[in-house]
Design an enzyme around this catalytic site. Structure first.
Site, PDB file in Angstrom:
ATOM      1  N   ASP A  11       0.832  -1.245  -0.003  1.00  0.00           N
ATOM      2  CA  ASP A  11       0.025  -0.192   0.117  1.00  0.00           C
ATOM      3  C   ASP A  11       0.936   1.171  -0.110  1.00  0.00           C
ATOM      4  O   ASP A  11       1.588   1.504   1.004  1.00  0.00           O
ATOM      5  CB  ASP A  11      -0.850   0.046   1.051  1.00  0.00           C
ATOM      6  CG  ASP A  11      -1.978   1.103   1.134  1.00  0.00           C
ATOM      7  OD1 ASP A  11      -2.123   1.706   0.125  1.00  0.00           O
ATOM      8  OD2 ASP A  11      -2.977   0.805   1.997  1.00  0.00           O
ATOM      9  N   ASP A 105      -2.839   2.289  -6.089  1.00  0.00           N
ATOM     10  CA  ASP A 105      -1.885   2.334  -5.008  1.00  0.00           C
ATOM     11  C   ASP A 105      -1.417   1.180  -4.205  1.00  0.00           C
ATOM     12  O   ASP A 105      -0.957   1.262  -3.205  1.00  0.00           O
ATOM     13  CB  ASP A 105      -1.794   3.840  -4.280  1.00  0.00           C
ATOM     14  CG  ASP A 105      -3.266   3.856  -3.526  1.00  0.00           C
ATOM     15  OD1 ASP A 105      -4.333   3.054  -3.897  1.00  0.00           O
ATOM     16  OD2 ASP A 105      -3.079   4.692  -2.489  1.00  0.00           O
ATOM     17  N   GLU A 106      -2.484   0.260  -4.691  1.00  0.00           N
ATOM     18  CA  GLU A 106      -2.420  -1.109  -3.584  1.00  0.00           C
ATOM     19  C   GLU A 106      -2.502  -2.235  -4.321  1.00  0.00           C
ATOM     20  O   GLU A 106      -3.187  -2.622  -5.362  1.00  0.00           O
ATOM     21  CB  GLU A 106      -3.796  -0.858  -2.878  1.00  0.00           C
ATOM     22  CG  GLU A 106      -4.164  -1.888  -1.821  1.00  0.00           C
ATOM     23  CD  GLU A 106      -5.338  -1.533  -0.815  1.00  0.00           C
ATOM     24  OE1 GLU A 106      -5.499  -2.249   0.061  1.00  0.00           O
ATOM     25  OE2 GLU A 106      -6.116  -0.502  -1.221  1.00  0.00           O
TER      26      GLU A 106
END
Length: 457
Positions: A11, A105-106
């Protein structure tokens, strides 16, 4: 369940805000808030400096301004976010073909399926395998810093559930391992909302039964949870509560739509209340849409009535959008087509016909202008033949990338009363100088985002 913790959850830390700080030297170490800057805008991401003031994602932007008035408030630059996301996802795929992106983003990664799988399988003890995975995760975090200058938090565990919990504990800029076999002791003190699939309505149902922690759920047992939540949901919650999660890492799922929905403990009968709930759902839906870097052309409203009948209404727009005002207004229009007599027990808002996000959402801008003009448009049309049309004023957005023919690349700090203020700096420069121009200055033009790291050589 795996004996070696070979699943990682990555993350990126305050991703949107971190990209802005990396792009703009003058904002490094300062509070930065990214989101919709209009009257009804919400926060997409707040830097850790802004979070100290109580600002968080999904907060109304007006409230964020009151809490942290000296922050830099910027509109999103999704071309920059997507470019850096692609770099990070590429680094993950070097470690394994099984990469499951959850947003820009993960992502989850299954290291057993990659080039280090044989080494993990050949570990003589679980501890040896765990040390190898930790070393791989540290190398990954270092590579991300080297290629982007951004930091990431990584969780390592034997399942997706525990890897996600580990990455939350690692924030910001950390690495946490949850050893296989320790799942129940780690989960026991956590609130029930920590488990995936438990939302506000399920939490309330569990709370009424006296179940507030994950330990309570495990002790309640399979039968009681099935009785409270139904067979499928109850069984899933029980498995999660005892730390049992065999979900595989599924690579590159291409979603057909993005949606959110809420089930209400008491049926809603008041139309104004229903419309308010739809507005909140639309905001959450847009947040998910933007997090995935997508836009969509069809807005879908789902309504489950008091008698469990389910209605859907949809409207296809003239072009794809991720504009919060457009999607909210469309969902409200759809709601006015539905008979809510007798009450509503579930509402959902979704967006389908997805497309890649485009920063200049001309369709959304047109929709807003049409709504805002209202009746005045009639008078303007009547005057159009008599008054020559003037060229539309150029619009500049805080955070926008620009280039000036003389001063080079920079970004917009703000604009108003016919002027635009630009700070001329790049990711590789020091803090730049600020200059002000007329909004129509022909030497100033919009430009694309610069990479956060210069190419080698």
């Amino acid at each position: 369940m795996r004996a070696v913790p070979s699943i990682i959850h990555l993350d990126m830390d305050a991703f949107f805000a971190a990209v802005e700080q990396a792009s703009k030297p003058s904002l490094r170490g300062k509070p930065v808030i990214v989101g919709g800057l209009g009257g009804r805008g919400v926060v997409s991401t707040a830097s850790y400096e802004a979070r100290k003031f109580g600002v968080h994602s999904a907060m109304p932007m007006a409230q964020a301004r009151r809490l942290c008035p000296n922050a830099a408030f910027l509109t999103g630059r999704f071309d920059a976010y997507r470019a850096n996301s692609e770099i990070v996802m590429g680094l993950l795929r070097e470690r394994s073909p099984l990469v499951e992106p959850l947003s820009l983003d993960e992502a989850f990664v299954d290291l057993e399926a990659g080039p280090y799988g044989p080494a993990l399988a050949g570990a003589t003890t679980p501890a040896e395998g765990a040390q190898l995975v930790l070393a791989l995760a540290e190398d990954l975090r270092a590579d991300i810093v080297q290629h982007t200058g951004l930091t990431a938090s990584v969780g390592v565990a034997g399942s997706k559930l525990m890897a996600k919990i580990a990455s939350e504990r690692a924030k910001p800029d950390g690495l946490v391992l949850i050893e296989p076999g320790s799942e129940r002791s780690v989960l026991a003190p956590m609130p029930v909302r920590a488990l995936p699939g438990i939302g506000p309505a399920t939490e309330q149902a569990l709370r009424r039964a006296g179940l507030t922690t994950v330990a309570d759920l495990a002790e309640a047992g399979f039968a009681e949870l099935v009785g409270l939540l139904g067979k499928a949901h109850g069984a899933g919650v029980f498995q999660m509560a005892i730390g049992w999660d065999e979900r595989p890492v599924v690579p590159d799922r291409d979603a057909k739509s993005v949606s959110v929905e809420d089930t209400f403990e008491v049926d809603l009968a008041d139309r104004d209340r229903i419309l308010r709930e739809i507005e909140q759902l639309a905001v959450r839906c847009v947040r998910r849409l933007r997090a995935a870097g997508r836009s969509g052309r069809t807005v879908v409203l789902k309504v489950r009535r008091f008698d469990f009948s389910t209605l859907t209404r949809s409207e296809t727009l003239r072009g794809p959008t991720d504009d919060e005002e457009v999607i909210t207004a469309t969902a409200r229009r759809l709601a006015m087509q539905v008979d809510v007599t007798g009450g509503v027990r579930l509402l959902g808002v979704g967006v389908a016909q997805l497309a890649d996000y485009t920063q200049e959402d001309l369709f959304a801008q047109l929709e807003r202008e049409e709504r805002e003009s209202g009746a005045a448009a009639v008078a303007e049309e009547a005057l159009a033949e008599a008054v020559p049309a003037e060229p539309a004023a150029r619009r500049w957005w805080p955070g926008q990338d620009v280039t000036h023919r003389e001063f080079g690349p920079g970004w917009v700090q703000g604009s108003g009363v016919g002027r635009v203020t630009v700070r001329f700096e790049t990711p590789y420069s020091g803090v730049g100088r600020v200059r002000t121009f007329a909004v129509g200055d022909e030497e100033l033009e919009a430009s694309g985002a610069l990479p956060l790291r210069l190419p080698a050589g």
